[in-house]
Design a protein around this motif. Structure first.
Motif, PDB file in Angstrom:
ATOM      1  N   UNK A   1     -38.263   2.171  50.552  1.00 48.03           N
ATOM      2  CA  UNK A   1     -38.432   2.551  51.950  1.00 48.03           C
ATOM      3  C   UNK A   1     -39.212   3.872  52.040  1.00 48.03           C
ATOM      4  N   UNK A   2     -39.800   4.085  53.191  1.00 50.24           N
ATOM      5  CA  UNK A   2     -40.551   5.320  53.405  1.00 50.24           C
ATOM      6  C   UNK A   2     -39.641   6.546  53.263  1.00 50.24           C
ATOM      7  N   UNK A   3     -38.427   6.419  53.784  1.00 50.38           N
ATOM      8  CA  UNK A   3     -37.470   7.528  53.705  1.00 50.38           C
ATOM      9  C   UNK A   3     -37.118   7.846  52.253  1.00 50.38           C
ATOM     10  N   UNK A   4     -36.875   6.816  51.462  1.00 50.26           N
ATOM     11  CA  UNK A   4     -36.522   7.023  50.061  1.00 50.26           C
ATOM     12  C   UNK A   4     -37.689   7.641  49.292  1.00 50.26           C
ATOM     13  N   UNK A   5     -38.886   7.167  49.558  1.00 53.83           N
ATOM     14  CA  UNK A   5     -40.059   7.713  48.865  1.00 53.83           C
ATOM     15  C   UNK A   5     -40.294   9.170  49.244  1.00 53.83           C
ATOM     16  N   UNK A   6     -40.035   9.498  50.513  1.00 51.32           N
ATOM     17  CA  UNK A   6     -40.185  10.888  50.963  1.00 51.32           C
ATOM     18  C   UNK A   6     -39.187  11.800  50.252  1.00 51.32           C
ATOM     19  N   UNK A   7     -37.966  11.306  50.056  1.00 50.88           N
ATOM     20  CA  UNK A   7     -36.950  12.072  49.326  1.00 50.88           C
ATOM     21  C   UNK A   7     -37.418  12.335  47.892  1.00 50.88           C
ATOM     22  N   UNK A   8     -37.954  11.302  47.253  1.00 50.25           N
ATOM     23  CA  UNK A   8     -38.422  11.441  45.869  1.00 50.25           C
ATOM     24  C   UNK A   8     -39.604  12.401  45.781  1.00 50.25           C
TER      25      UNK A   8
END
Length: 202
Positions: free
Chosen positions: A117-124
């Motif tokens: 997800x975009x949110x997960x990738x942003x966290x990473x």
């Protein structure tokens, strides 16, 4: 065998390329490094494919997307080089957005897409590049938008949606790194075993 690992930014492509290459004793190629060489005027004959640099955050701040937007020949040059590379070399693992769509079906070429997800990738990305979540999220939104529009214009495929060309799609969002590694290795071992059985019986 040629193993292509694809996915949006911060999906885990670069890490998985190195991991798989080490496990199978293959050579790895980080294609953003080759793109950077072309962008800096290196001729095709002098492009270095050994020890290419993994994207640990340098790409997002390199200005390469601006160069690519203004000069489509950069991508064309890179992709022509990569298509030739996978046709003439063996035992390679590459991270590439375009190759899964540009190379013809071939049992020697395995294509993997990493979803997140975009949110997960942003966290990473925030963790990797030591920036805030808001900064990482904004950066990803801009890069995703550019990538989708750029490849649609150049080649006509819809990055992130046209997944029928892939042999394996992994949703990495709920998975740990170890779980992604295991899913990938289990699949590759079966696929490679099947390939060599096929060769044996032909």
């Amino acid at each position: 065998m040629i193993i292509l690992i694809c996915g949006f930014s911060a999906s885990g492509k670069s890490y998985l390329v190195n991991f798989v290459a080490k496990k199978f004793n293959y050579n790895y190629v980080h294609t953003s490094d080759i793109l950077n060489q072309f962008a800096n005027g290196v001729s095709e004959k002098k492009i270095q494919i050994d020890n290419t640099k993994r994207n640990n955050g340098w790409y997002e701040f390199s200005g390469l997307d601006t160069k690519r937007k203004n000069n489509h020949n950069l991508d064309k040059k890179l992709d022509k080089f990569l298509v030739k590379l996978v046709k003439t070399k063996d035992n390679l693992v590459l991270d590439s957005w375009t190759l899964p769509y540009l190379v013809k079906e071939n049992p020697k070429i395995i294509k993997i897409w990493l979803d997140a997800t975009e949110k997960e990738r942003a966290k990473r990305l925030a963790l990797r590049d030591k920036v805030t979540f808001a900064q990482a999220h904004k950066l990803l939104k801009e890069k995703d938008k550019f990538s989708k529009e750029h490849f649609q214009k150049l080649y006509g495929f819809n990055l992130g949606k046209d997944k029928q060309v892939f042999d394996l799609v992994i949703n990495t969002t709920p998975l740990s790194i170890k779980e992604v590694e295991k899913k990938t290795l289990d699949f590759l071992k079966k696929k490679i075993k099947w390939f060599f059985l096929l060769i044996f019986w032909l």
